[in-house]
Design an enzyme around this catalytic site. Structure first.
Site, PDB file in Angstrom:
ATOM      1  N   LYS A   5      72.812 -45.866  47.852  1.00 57.27           N
ATOM      2  CA  LYS A   5      72.184 -44.929  46.921  1.00 57.27           C
ATOM      3  C   LYS A   5      70.657 -45.029  46.964  1.00 57.27           C
ATOM      4  CE  LYS A   5      73.061 -43.548  42.128  1.00 57.27           C
ATOM      5  NZ  LYS A   5      73.877 -43.926  40.968  1.00 57.27           N
ATOM      6  N   ASP A  35      70.324 -47.167  30.414  1.00 58.72           N
ATOM      7  CA  ASP A  35      71.237 -47.289  31.555  1.00 58.72           C
ATOM      8  C   ASP A  35      70.577 -48.090  32.676  1.00 58.72           C
ATOM      9  OD1 ASP A  35      72.867 -46.980  33.738  1.00 58.72           O
ATOM     10  OD2 ASP A  35      72.931 -44.802  33.695  1.00 58.72           O
ATOM     11  N   GLU A  45      73.648 -39.512  34.702  1.00 61.58           N
ATOM     12  CA  GLU A  45      74.485 -40.641  34.282  1.00 61.58           C
ATOM     13  C   GLU A  45      74.405 -40.942  32.783  1.00 61.58           C
ATOM     14  OE1 GLU A  45      73.179 -43.441  37.182  1.00 61.58           O
ATOM     15  OE2 GLU A  45      74.254 -42.359  38.756  1.00 61.58           O
ATOM     16  N   ASP A  59      81.601 -41.429  39.392  1.00 58.81           N
ATOM     17  CA  ASP A  59      80.367 -42.184  39.202  1.00 58.81           C
ATOM     18  C   ASP A  59      80.066 -42.838  40.540  1.00 58.81           C
ATOM     19  OD1 ASP A  59      78.395 -44.019  38.675  1.00 58.81           O
ATOM     20  OD2 ASP A  59      79.504 -45.132  37.149  1.00 58.81           O
TER      21      ASP A  59
END
Lengths: 623, 202
Positions: A69, A188, A166, A7
């Site tokens: 990211k 999420d 994800e 992850d």
């Protein structure tokens, strides 16, 4: 050989693996599972990744890369303002670079540093041979962002079996553990991205019905609005605040947010630029009020995904929360209100994505463990998150494969020539939901030539889009009369090409040893300096504590060390640092005693203690 | 067809002799590919279940470590299954597909193009005008009411088309006209549905 699940998060990253049929997250030597997605650079090289880099971030904001990211697969123009406010970047042709600590790594390289650490962690836990991995990405990442993630994996020496969304990974881990069936919404809210996915779990198949999201919305935004509100109250002009102050303000906001997960009230404490400290009590209600505008932005994607899945909230069997930000009671309350039901709270939102990645990694391995287990042999049926289309007349996008189509998928579209005698046709491949070319992301362009000259509209060209199970798009254009055709495997039209990444990978392998040596040397030099400087000061302050012979011994050790630091042998530096530490230990002890005995306030005992603490205990340099 | 691996004759996704996965059979239509009855009336859950069961067998994830050829065939089989469910899952697309199998393409351009009846076009123009004239505080509720009305009309016409298809009606022109009108109505419904913030799931 084990395949691992990673992850790669905005704020934290994790690695997990299926062991004895059970997905398990792997911890570092200190027992910590979360690796802060933070990389510190000094003198042009990456020196720290994770907790150490994070700890130093507030003090050295210009040497530290956080939330990388948010930069993945983006150009400078596309990166959001918040990320730009904390990092200096430059657009180097097609490649974006982040300036930090004398280095200018690409986001792919920064991510690779994080992945290397996770890989090393897995190697230690599993005993070598870790090369295959599944890495998770936000469901709403576009092709360019996915490619960048894949490249980061390659650069870290990983064979990326699959990128898994994800929320899908979370559902995979959740469904497998609970052995539940039904329709679930996975909400999420991570550090920097928001995803909503609607899944149907039945008969060992995890079917993604729809997915939507916002790649620029996350817990970081909550921290930012809190930080800005507090800076405002402290009388600081938010726009004018420098990077270091902003970072401290955001870090303080994060701390308050986390504290309020359990406590009803917490104190926001911020060290201001003038050295003063601003404190302010914040309670849950106020935090909820501050974060409300951020949370409201999640409603649109939720509605879109539910509509695409053809479901109403009452059709759901549960709402699963993923991402550290969903720990906040205000987020849970908002989700409960939005979906008209309390979310399921019996999973660890930090770990579930990595666990799901490990499950998928296992299922894609030759020697899968889960396949052999009752109820473990599951199949994931995924969808594409964004529509794929072609440019047509007038700069309009014609969608060929719609968002939320199940993959693998293949669709053909017919086009005709629009001019008499036209012998070529430009094929421009786009991704996105908007109608106009300029509002969508350009993925590739190519030209089909050799079309037989015919009156306008008479020549027919079939353009076929094929998305494989990895979500990679192949486009083929074929003129039907002559059969002349042209095809491309779609690469992002900006960012690094795979060939460039290969080159970087090769270079990093070629220079791997040099790089490690350079890093060891630099670390050793820094350690030596940390011992030499305070000792020099102590020798002038407290010379009377030493006999001339003792002074000579220490002096000699210091000179030897100084000479060694000019060289390139990190071992010699380490050894001499240790030697110096040993010969000066008695001196340090005596200084300490004198300070304590004299009880003099101005002989800064703290300083003495920290000098002692600074002295390296073992070899000094470590990697 | 013969198995690419062992040469035995095959009539399924997998060779009975050597169990090798085969390329998708081009002669199968979407109904046959999913193994469901060739009719409009379908149980959506049964359709989805048929698709799932077959994907479990042929999906590329099951062939991640297989050779190049089986991997390619698995990809092709999975793609064909996804295409079949995409078309059959949506009742209007399913109806259009049944007309297509009978030689009528509702979406065809040029010669085969279905001309919407003037009465229907007139009605749509009036509806559009009514929508454009909506304003003031009740516009939003009014829009919602109209969307529901059109949706009810859509469902009624779709049911009629389905009945005629399953009854073996030979009037392809009339059924193509119905399908074309349904396409149009669906667009109108989409246009009427506006994004109006959280809490509203219609």
């Amino acid at each position: 050989m084990k395949a691992i699940g990673i992850d790669l998060g905005t704020t934290n990253s994790l690695v997990a693996v299926v062991q004895d049929g059970v997905p398990t997250t792997l911890a570092d030597e200190a027992g910590r599972v979360l690796l802060p997605s933070v990389v510190a650079y000094r003198d042009g090289v990456a020196v720290d990744v994770g907790h150490e880099a994070l700890a130093a971030a507030a003090a050295n904001p210009h040497d530290t890369v956080m939330s990388v990211k948010r930069f993945m697969g983006r150009t400078k123009a596309e990166v959001d303002a918040e990320a730009l406010a904390t990092h200096e970047v430059k657009q180097d042709g097609a490649v974006l670079r982040i300036l930090a600590g004398g280095a200018c790594p690409t986001p792919v390289e920064v991510s690779a540093e994080i992945l290397r650490v996770l890989r090393a962690r897995a190697v230690r836990a599993l005993g070598g041979g870790v090369t295959k991995a599944v890495i998770t990405v936000p469901a709403y990442f576009d092709d360019t962002q996915r490619n960048a993630t894949r490249q980061a994996g390659m650069l870290a020496g990983l064979d990326v079996l699959r990128l898994v969304n994800e929320p899908t990974a979370a559902a995979l881990a959740y469904g497998l553990e609970k052995q539940k069936e039904g329709r679930f919404a996975v909400y999420d809210l991570g550090g920097g991205t928001f995803d909503i996915s609607i899944l149907h779990l039945v008969d060992g198949v995890f079917e993604v019905l729809a997915t939507a999201g916002d790649t620029r919305l996350g817990g970081d935004d909550i921290d930012r609005v809190v930080a800005e509100a507090m800076l405002g109250e402290a009388g600081v002009d938010v726009e004018a605040a420098d990077g270091a102050l902003r970072r401290r303000a955001v870090a303080a906001a994060t701390a308050v947010k986390i504290a309020l997960t359990d406590a009803e009230t917490a104190t926001y404490a911020l060290e201001l630029a003038d050295g003063g400290v601003f404190t302010r009590a914040v309670d849950r209600a106020e935090l909820a009020r501050l974060m409300a505008p951020v949370l409201r932005r999640t409603a649109g994607p939720c509605k879109r995904a539910m509509a695409d899945a053809g479901l109403k909230p009452a059709d759901l069997d549960g709402v699963v929360l993923v991402g550290g930000s969903t720990r906040a009671p205000a987020v849970q309350a908002y989700v409960a209100e939005l979906f008209g039901r309390p979310p399921l709270g019996d999973i660890d939102p930090d770990r579930v994505v990595a666990l799901g990645a490990a499950v998928q990694a296992d299922l894609l391995s030759v020697d899968s463990e889960l396949r052999l287990i009752e109820g473990g042999d599951v199949l994931l049926l995924d969808v594409i998150p964004l529509s794929l289309g072609l440019e047509t007349m007038g700069g309009v996008v014609e969608k060929v494969i719609h968002r939320n189509s199940q993959i693998p998928a293949s669709r053909a579209q017919q086009f005709t020539t629009f001019q008499d005698g036209q012998t070529g046709m430009d094929i421009h491949v786009l991704q996105g939901e908007r109608e106009l070319v300029e509002d969508c992301r350009s993925l590739a362009r190519f030209r089909l030539t050799g079309i037989p000259p015919r009156p306008a509209g008479a020549a027919r060209v079939a353009v076929t889009f094929q998305v494989d199970a990895d979500g990679i798009l192949h486009v083929k254009a074929r003129e039907e009369e002559t059969g002349v055709e042209q095809s491309v495997r779609v690469e992002p039209s900006h960012g690094l090409s795979d060939a460039q990444v290969e080159q970087m990978l090769q270079a990093s392998l070629d220079h791997a040893e040099e790089d490690v040596m350079a890093r060891l040397l630099r670390t050793a030099q820094v350690e030596a300096e940390r011992v030499l400087m305070p000792l020099e000061r102590a020798l002038s302050d407290d010379a009377d504590l030493l006999s001339p012979e003792e002074t000579a011994i220490i002096r000699e050790a210091m000179d030897d060390l100084r000479v060694a630091t000019k060289g390139t042998d990190h071992r010699a530096i380490q050894d001499l640092t240790e030697m110096l530490d040993r010969v000066s230990a008695g001196f340090a002890q005596r200084r300490m005693e004198r300070a304590l005995a004299a009880g003099l306030r101005d002989v800064r005992v703290d300083d003495l203690e920290s000098e002692l603490a600074d002295a390296p205990v073992g070899g000094g340099a470590h990697d | 067809m013969n198995c690419w691996e062992c040469g035995a004759p095959v009539a399924a996704m997998f060779c009975e002799g050597c169990e090798a996965i085969q390329p998708p059979d081009p002669r199968l239509d979407h109904f046959a590919r999913l193994g469901v009855e060739h009719r409009f009336e379908q149980d959506p859950d049964a359709l989805a279940a048929a698709h799932r069961t077959l994907q479990r067998k042929v999906h590329p994830d099951r062939f991640a470590s297989a050779g190049d050829r089986p991997r390619r065939f698995s990809m092709a089989q999975a793609t064909a299954l996804n295409d079949a469910i995409r078309v059959l899952r949506d009742p209007l697309r399913r109806a259009e597909y049944m007309l297509h199998l009978r030689g009528r393409d509702v979406g065809a351009e040029g010669e085969g193009r279905v001309q919407l009846s003037p009465a229907f076009l007139m009605e749509i123009i009036e509806l559009r005008e009514a929508v454009d004239e909506l304003n003031g505080p009740d516009a939003h509720t009014e829009r919602g009411r109209m969307a529901r009305e059109v949706a009810a009309r859509f469902e009624g016409m779709l049911a009629e088309l389905g009945r005629r298809l399953d009854a073996g009606d030979d009037d392809l022109d009339a059924m193509a006209q119905l399908a074309a009108q349904l396409r149009y109505l669906r667009r109108v419904i989409d246009e009427l549905q506006v994004d109006d913030g959280p809490g509203d799931w219609t």
